[in-house]
Design a protein around this motif. Structure first.
Motif, PDB file in Angstrom:
ATOM      1  N   THR A 115      32.925  49.598  41.655  1.00 38.65           N
ATOM      2  CA  THR A 115      33.211  47.982  41.633  1.00 38.65           C
ATOM      3  C   THR A 115      33.089  47.258  40.186  1.00 38.65           C
ATOM      4  O   THR A 115      34.031  46.578  39.786  1.00 38.65           O
ATOM      5  N   THR A 164      36.312  48.620  38.023  1.00 36.66           N
ATOM      6  CA  THR A 164      37.529  48.040  38.682  1.00 36.66           C
ATOM      7  C   THR A 164      37.280  46.505  38.171  1.00 36.66           C
ATOM      8  O   THR A 164      38.656  46.190  37.678  1.00 36.66           O
ATOM      9  N   CYS A 165      36.401  45.739  38.340  1.00 37.18           N
ATOM     10  CA  CYS A 165      36.667  44.471  37.865  1.00 37.18           C
ATOM     11  C   CYS A 165      36.597  44.182  36.568  1.00 37.18           C
ATOM     12  O   CYS A 165      37.295  43.264  35.963  1.00 37.18           O
ATOM     13  N   LEU A 193      40.409  44.931  35.591  1.00 37.78           N
ATOM     14  CA  LEU A 193      41.248  43.831  36.129  1.00 37.78           C
ATOM     15  C   LEU A 193      40.982  42.566  34.912  1.00 37.78           C
ATOM     16  O   LEU A 193      41.931  41.893  34.926  1.00 37.78           O
ATOM     17  N   PHE A 194      39.757  42.157  34.579  1.00 38.76           N
ATOM     18  CA  PHE A 194      39.588  41.148  33.800  1.00 38.76           C
ATOM     19  C   PHE A 194      40.312  41.100  32.646  1.00 38.76           C
ATOM     20  O   PHE A 194      41.144  40.548  32.043  1.00 38.76           O
ATOM     21  N   GLN A 205      39.700  32.275  38.923  1.00 36.94           N
ATOM     22  CA  GLN A 205      39.755  33.669  39.550  1.00 36.94           C
ATOM     23  C   GLN A 205      39.449  34.896  38.658  1.00 36.94           C
ATOM     24  O   GLN A 205      38.717  35.818  39.042  1.00 36.94           O
ATOM     25  N   THR A 265      36.168  37.483  38.805  1.00 38.32           N
ATOM     26  CA  THR A 265      36.246  38.735  38.658  1.00 38.32           C
ATOM     27  C   THR A 265      35.220  39.522  37.791  1.00 38.32           C
ATOM     28  O   THR A 265      34.678  40.321  38.078  1.00 38.32           O
TER      29      THR A 265
END
Length: 514
Positions: free
Chosen positions: A228, A231-232, A235-236, A250, A254
């Motif tokens: 987790t 991934t976060c 993504l950021f 959003q 994240t």
């Protein structure tokens, strides 16, 4: 101790004296064959990190999705990063052989499905599956060497691994370019199948660890928290300023969620019976510094090298195979420095000077690469990347050697995977962050310079750029060069931090026994 670790340790006897007798490689009869198999697996893993690069423009031209270009690389790096510590732990608990075989099978399945992808989304998802297998290939092979060979003799073996990585750096883009030109980009994934099957066959025949049955407790909660977190963070860095504005709630949610998951991972590792990464390892100076240096190297190297084949094809009009050949100086530099530094380390028993010198050369090379523009002669590029290869060859494998020399034998697997993990995390963040910076920089420059009403092709591969009207093409290349300059200037400033940290390494004499 791992199920197969006993294959590498000479059992104490009245003649041997005390526990911890030196390793006798002859106790595992086909050591040369085993090492050849491990080199083949390492080639398989390293090849896939580089073979895709020259095909990216062609893939984008066929499947579209220029805005998702970096995810073809990021998806692989992200999943391979997440599973690295799991492979290290599983190897320690269940034995290296079965874990390595499982990694190869998953990698081959992902490769086959990548070749069958019909759109960019499918390709990215299958690259993620491929990374779940690829993450185990490098870390388990390096851990096996840690089992079989004592640190004092390990330098030349690690040097060979570095040479294989350097070889893949060039033959990957070269093979990729050849396959794209004469067959299809799909064959850059299909070519993994015969190599992988050969590797599986050799490992099955040669690697015969002694079985041991141990009761295991797998840290699934820690693995979930780690996945987790990574991934976060990726993504950021990928979405910020590209698909989402920096002011987006959003986007920051994240990141916040990733930080909470990181806190959960640290808490879980502190109380887990068999943690993925034992926190006490970070109290060891060599391990901590090696992880930090590896993270920085991964960020700057993977984040910036993705754009070299694109630069050569877009700006210098190189074909995919020519772009692969033009990376040859980097491979030569990396191969030479890996082998030579490995042999010197095995001879003198010390390693500290090499990460210092290597990060210095790499930072100089990155600074020179930041001066690239549309008129820079290709011969200058050869010198720059050759210097970069010389520097990297003195760092990457030496860090693994230093860590394996500093930790207890039972932690070789998790320590090796920990070092590899941080380099992979750096690579994932680097590719995502530099990809986002390049895309947003290019878009901003094009918005300012391209006349209103000008329609650009949806898939701006090299062919699309070369077919633009001359005036528009020059504006595009100017914007491309400006965005590329920012990428390499940032990479150069980042890698300087690795040079400063390298001075803090302790020059611990290499152990001659496990």
């Amino acid at each position: 101790m791992s199920a197969d670790a006993s294959l590498a340790i000479q059992q104490p006897s009245t003649a041997a004296g005390s526990p911890g007798a030196s390793v006798d490689a002859r106790e595992h009869p086909p050591v040369r064959l085993l090492f050849s198999a491990l080199l083949l697996v390492m080639l398989l893993a390293a090849l896939d990190q580089t073979i895709v690069s020259t095909a990216l423009p062609t893939i984008v031209g066929e499947l579209g999705g220029l805005e998702d270009l970096s995810w073809v690389v990021t998806a692989y790096l992200l999943t391979s990063t997440i599973v690295v510590p799991l492979y290290g732990k599983f190897g320690d608990l269940f034995g290296r052989k079965v874990v390595l075989q499982a990694a190869v099978v998953v990698f081959l399945l992902g490769s086959a499905l990548c070749g069958l992808a019909q759109n960019m989304t499918q390709l990215i998802l299958m690259r993620a599956l491929q990374g779940m297998g690829g993450g185990g290939l490098m870390v388990v092979t390096m851990a096996v060497i840690g089992d079989v060979i004592p640190p004092a003799d390990r330098g030349r073996f690690q040097g060979m691994f570095g040479a294989i990585f350097g070889l893949a750096t060039v033959i990957g883009p070269l093979i990729g370019g050849f396959l794209v030109e004469h067959l299809s980009w799909r064959w850059i994934f299909y070519i993994n199948l015969p190599l992988g099957i050969l590797a599986l066959s050799v490992i099955s025949a040669v690697f015969k660890p002694r079985a041991a049955h141990i009761k295991h407790q797998i840290d699934y909660a820690g693995a979930a928290f780690l996945a987790t977190t990574l991934t976060c963070i990726v993504l950021f860095t990928t979405q910020g300023g590209v698909t989402l504005p920096w002011s987006s709630p959003q986007l920051w949610f994240t990141l916040a969620f990733g930080l909470v998951a990181l806190a959960g991972f640290i808490y879980e590792e502190g109380k887990a019976a068999e943690p993925i990464i034992p926190l006490h390892l970070f109290k060891e100076r060599t391990f901590l510094l090696s992880c930090l240096i590896g993270f920085i190297i991964g960020t700057s190297l993977f984040g910036s090298m993705t754009f070299l084949p694109l630069y050569l094809q877009v700006v210098k009009n190189s074909t995919p195979s020519q772009a692969g050949m033009q990376l040859l100086p980097m491979m030569c530099g990396l191969t030479i420095s890996s082998i030579v530094s490995g042999r010197i380390i095995s001879r003198i028993g010390r390693y500290r000077v090499f990460p210092i010198l290597g990060t210095l050369l790499a930072s100089i090379a990155m600074t020179l690469l930041s001066t690239l523009d549309n008129d820079t002669p290709v011969t200058h590029l050869y010198v720059y990347i050759g210097l970069l290869g010389l520097g990297l060859g003195m760092v990457m494998q030496v860090l693994v050697l230093a860590v394996q020399n500093s930790v207890h034998f039972k932690h070789i697997g998790v320590a090796t995977s920990g070092t590899t993990l941080f380099r992979s995390i750096g690579g994932s963040i680097g590719v995502a962050a530099f990809g986002a910076a390049f895309s947003s920089g290019l878009h901003a420059r094009l918005t300012r310079s391209i006349p209103p009403g000008t329609v650009l092709p949806h898939s701006m591969g090299p062919d699309g750029v070369h077919h633009l009207p001359e005036a528009v093409r020059q504006l595009y290349l100017h914007a491309f060069g400006g965005a590329l300059h920012v990428v390499y200037a940032t990479a150069a400033s980042v890698i300087v931090l690795a040079f400063l940290l390298a001075w803090l390494l302790q020059d611990v004499p290499l152990r001659k026994k496990h």
